[in-house]
Design a protein around this motif. Structure first.
Motif, PDB file in Angstrom:
ATOM      1  N   ASP A 231     -10.375   5.868  -7.694  1.00 10.17           N
ATOM      2  CA  ASP A 231      -9.145   5.078  -7.561  1.00 10.17           C
ATOM      3  C   ASP A 231      -8.694   4.956  -6.111  1.00 10.17           C
ATOM      4  OD1 ASP A 231      -9.249   4.906 -10.286  1.00 10.17           O
ATOM      5  OD2 ASP A 231      -7.551   6.247 -10.672  1.00 10.17           O
ATOM      6  N   ARG A 232      -9.060   5.920  -5.262  1.00 13.63           N
ATOM      7  CA  ARG A 232      -8.696   5.815  -3.851  1.00 13.63           C
ATOM      8  C   ARG A 232      -9.430   4.627  -3.215  1.00 13.63           C
ATOM      9  NH1 ARG A 232      -9.423  11.661  -1.226  1.00 13.63           N
ATOM     10  NH2 ARG A 232      -8.181  10.752   0.461  1.00 13.63           N
ATOM     11  N   MET A 233     -10.690   4.463  -3.565  1.00 13.31           N
ATOM     12  CA  MET A 233     -11.413   3.274  -3.102  1.00 13.31           C
ATOM     13  C   MET A 233     -10.738   2.012  -3.625  1.00 13.31           C
ATOM     14  SD  MET A 233     -15.466   4.012  -3.483  1.00 13.31           S
ATOM     15  CE  MET A 233     -16.286   5.411  -2.736  1.00 13.31           C
ATOM     16  N   ALA A 234     -10.366   2.038  -4.897  1.00 11.39           N
ATOM     17  CA  ALA A 234      -9.750   0.860  -5.510  1.00 11.39           C
ATOM     18  C   ALA A 234      -8.464   0.476  -4.782  1.00 11.39           C
ATOM     19  CB  ALA A 234      -9.474   1.127  -6.983  1.00 11.39           C
ATOM     20  N   PHE A 235      -7.705   1.463  -4.342  1.00  9.23           N
ATOM     21  CA  PHE A 235      -6.475   1.191  -3.610  1.00  9.23           C
ATOM     22  C   PHE A 235      -6.756   0.372  -2.349  1.00  9.23           C
ATOM     23  CE2 PHE A 235      -3.293   2.463  -0.410  1.00  9.23           C
ATOM     24  CZ  PHE A 235      -2.132   2.065  -1.059  1.00  9.23           C
ATOM     25  N   LEU A 236      -7.814   0.739  -1.634  1.00 11.32           N
ATOM     26  CA  LEU A 236      -8.179   0.006  -0.422  1.00 11.32           C
ATOM     27  C   LEU A 236      -8.768  -1.357  -0.744  1.00 11.32           C
ATOM     28  CD1 LEU A 236      -9.639   3.105   1.375  1.00 11.32           C
ATOM     29  CD2 LEU A 236      -7.715   1.755   2.223  1.00 11.32           C
ATOM     30  N   VAL A 237      -9.507  -1.437  -1.840  1.00  9.72           N
ATOM     31  CA  VAL A 237     -10.049  -2.725  -2.270  1.00  9.72           C
ATOM     32  C   VAL A 237      -8.916  -3.693  -2.593  1.00  9.72           C
ATOM     33  CG1 VAL A 237     -11.330  -3.885  -4.124  1.00  9.72           C
ATOM     34  CG2 VAL A 237     -12.261  -1.810  -3.069  1.00  9.72           C
ATOM     35  N   TYR A 238      -7.896  -3.200  -3.291  1.00  8.11           N
ATOM     36  CA  TYR A 238      -6.730  -4.049  -3.597  1.00  8.11           C
ATOM     37  C   TYR A 238      -6.140  -4.620  -2.311  1.00  8.11           C
ATOM     38  CZ  TYR A 238      -5.552  -3.454  -8.609  1.00  8.11           C
ATOM     39  OH  TYR A 238      -5.505  -3.533  -9.967  1.00  8.11           O
ATOM     40  N   GLN A 239      -5.877  -3.735  -1.350  1.00  8.33           N
ATOM     41  CA  GLN A 239      -5.245  -4.193  -0.107  1.00  8.33           C
ATOM     42  C   GLN A 239      -6.105  -5.249   0.592  1.00  8.33           C
ATOM     43  OE1 GLN A 239      -3.177  -1.141   2.402  1.00  8.33           O
ATOM     44  NE2 GLN A 239      -4.259   0.291   1.072  1.00  8.33           N
ATOM     45  N   THR A 240      -7.404  -5.005   0.608  1.00  4.55           N
ATOM     46  CA  THR A 240      -8.305  -5.928   1.297  1.00  4.55           C
ATOM     47  C   THR A 240      -8.345  -7.286   0.612  1.00  4.55           C
ATOM     48  OG1 THR A 240      -9.664  -4.039   1.973  1.00  4.55           O
ATOM     49  CG2 THR A 240     -10.656  -6.219   2.163  1.00  4.55           C
ATOM     50  N   LEU A 241      -8.486  -7.274  -0.706  1.00  2.00           N
ATOM     51  CA  LEU A 241      -8.565  -8.539  -1.445  1.00  2.00           C
ATOM     52  C   LEU A 241      -7.255  -9.315  -1.347  1.00  2.00           C
ATOM     53  CD1 LEU A 241     -10.469  -7.436  -4.691  1.00  2.00           C
ATOM     54  CD2 LEU A 241     -11.398  -8.657  -2.711  1.00  2.00           C
ATOM     55  N   LEU A 242      -6.154  -8.633  -1.556  1.00  2.00           N
ATOM     56  CA  LEU A 242      -4.864  -9.331  -1.540  1.00  2.00           C
ATOM     57  C   LEU A 242      -4.551  -9.891  -0.155  1.00  2.00           C
ATOM     58  CD1 LEU A 242      -2.821  -6.865  -3.795  1.00  2.00           C
ATOM     59  CD2 LEU A 242      -3.736  -9.115  -4.436  1.00  2.00           C
ATOM     60  N   ALA A 243      -4.976  -9.182   0.887  1.00  2.00           N
ATOM     61  CA  ALA A 243      -4.763  -9.676   2.252  1.00  2.00           C
ATOM     62  C   ALA A 243      -5.556 -10.949   2.523  1.00  2.00           C
ATOM     63  CB  ALA A 243      -5.149  -8.602   3.267  1.00  2.00           C
ATOM     64  N   GLN A 244      -6.640 -11.150   1.769  1.00  2.00           N
ATOM     65  CA  GLN A 244      -7.462 -12.352   1.921  1.00  2.00           C
ATOM     66  C   GLN A 244      -7.044 -13.462   0.953  1.00  2.00           C
ATOM     67  OE1 GLN A 244      -9.875 -12.603   4.370  1.00  2.00           O
ATOM     68  NE2 GLN A 244      -8.992 -10.627   4.995  1.00  2.00           N
ATOM     69  N   GLY A 245      -5.956 -13.232   0.237  1.00  2.00           N
ATOM     70  CA  GLY A 245      -5.476 -14.236  -0.711  1.00  2.00           C
ATOM     71  C   GLY A 245      -6.259 -14.276  -2.008  1.00  2.00           C
ATOM     72  N   VAL A 246      -7.014 -13.228  -2.299  1.00  2.00           N
ATOM     73  CA  VAL A 246      -7.808 -13.160  -3.531  1.00  2.00           C
ATOM     74  C   VAL A 246      -6.940 -12.572  -4.635  1.00  2.00           C
ATOM     75  CG1 VAL A 246      -9.845 -12.158  -4.638  1.00  2.00           C
ATOM     76  CG2 VAL A 246      -9.954 -12.889  -2.239  1.00  2.00           C
ATOM     77  N   ARG A 247      -6.901 -13.253  -5.766  1.00  2.00           N
ATOM     78  CA  ARG A 247      -6.074 -12.800  -6.890  1.00  2.00           C
ATOM     79  C   ARG A 247      -6.853 -11.810  -7.757  1.00  2.00           C
ATOM     80  NH1 ARG A 247      -5.006 -18.247  -9.826  1.00  2.00           N
ATOM     81  NH2 ARG A 247      -7.261 -18.298  -9.404  1.00  2.00           N
TER      82      ARG A 247
END
Length: 331
Positions: free
Chosen positions: A251-267
């Motif tokens: 889940d720690r990886m997932a937290f960073l994945v969320y931030q990265t995707l959302l920063a790129q405008g990915v839903r």
């Protein structure tokens, strides 16, 4: 703090009489027992259980000693020791914990644990790992929780990581996602290999060749979580992800994945789904949207390990405890 001698003096009885009042009250006359109990209440005397055990030089059969390697200092595995305590109490037992850090001298910590004369021992670790089991521990009923023995055959209760990852990836495939980016724990982690086996099993059942997917392994060390965004962005093409989902090692990886995707405008999950692992305490429901993940069964591991001691189980097998799939809104 009042001593046994203080109680004996106030009740005007011998030390042996006070000891009998505490341990075998049926052997005393009713009026003597009443007088000793009144002295105990007046002085707020608390029996020194550990001293009593040392004097008797025998194990107390209803006490579980827990040797915790880094376990009680982390939010990830604290449920193991909580479960041991609650299970022990529910069955009329007690438990105590001796915490051991990685730089401690194991022999000294083991001697400290055994000095309390437990009736059985649970050796538990933070994070699934293989450990050498000190020979002294095996002089008593012993079980491993969330770890496996390197040498001796010792009963172990560990997460079924292959099953947990299989269930999560199978749900991802069933939801229509076919091109996952796979972010793994460090390659030398025991769980990483077992979770990849579960991932590959689910992929093949969905007619997807797991070897054709992109697999990225995190380097060992918490500082390498900062590498996760670069791993994700390396799989973008012209501003768009070349994947429809991300399978995260935890889940720690997932937290960073969320931030990265959302920063790129990915839903999430309309453009890219995200699958976690661990169900990190108090965190899963705080993701927006809530993170679909797999539960590490730490509470159940603690419960089964305590019951192994309480019930006097004699097997020396490794028991794989199911890791439940927790569907939420990120898939």
């Amino acid at each position: 703090m009042a001593s046994l001698k203080d109680v004996a003096k106030l009740a005007n009885v011998s030390l042996m009489t006070v000891s009998r009042a505490l341990n075998t009250p049926e052997r005393l006359r009713a009026d003597t027992l009443t007088r000793v109990q009144a002295a105990i209440d007046k002085l707020n005397y608390v029996p020194d259980i550990s001293a009593k055990k040392v004097r008797g030089s025998h194990a107390t059969q209803n006490t579980i000693g827990v040797l915790a390697l880094d376990t009680v200092t982390t939010p990830f595995s604290v449920e193991i020791t909580l479960s041991i305590e609650e299970t022990a109490r529910a069955h009329g037992w007690n438990s105590f914990v001796v915490n051991m850090f990685s730089d401690d001298c194991p022999e000294m910590i083991v001697d400290l644990l055994l000095s309390h004369r437990p009736g059985g021992i649970i050796y538990t670790t933070m994070g699934l790992r293989q450990v050498p089991v000190p020979a002294k521990l095996l002089t008593l009923p012993c079980v491993l929780a969330n770890c496996e023995s390197l040498h001796e055959a010792v009963a172990s209760y560990i997460p079924d990581d292959q099953q947990g990852q299989y269930d999560g990836v199978r749900a991802l495939m069933a939801a229509g996602y076919r091109h996952p980016l796979c972010l793994h724990l460090p390659a030398n982690h025991i769980a990483a290999a077992r979770r990849r086996q579960g991932l590959e099993q689910a992929c093949r059942e969905a007619d997807i060749d797991p070897d054709r997917l992109t697999h990225c392994y995190m380097e060992l060390g918490d500082e390498h979580y900062r590498d996760i965004p670069a791993m994700v962005l390396a799989n973008f093409s012209q501003g768009n992800p070349a994947f429809d989902s991300v399978i995260c090692g935890n889940d720690r990886m997932a937290f960073l994945v969320y931030q990265t995707l959302l920063a790129q405008g990915v839903r999430i999950p309309e453009d890219v789904a995200v699958l976690g692992y661990d169900n990190m305490v108090g965190i899963g429901d705080l993701f927006l949207p809530p993170l679909s993940t797999v539960q590490l069964p730490h509470y159940e591991i603690g419960r089964l390990s305590a019951l192994h001691i309480i019930n006097g189980d004699a097997h020396k097998n490794t028991v794989y405890v199911p890791s439940p799939w927790l569907p939420r809104e990120s898939i």
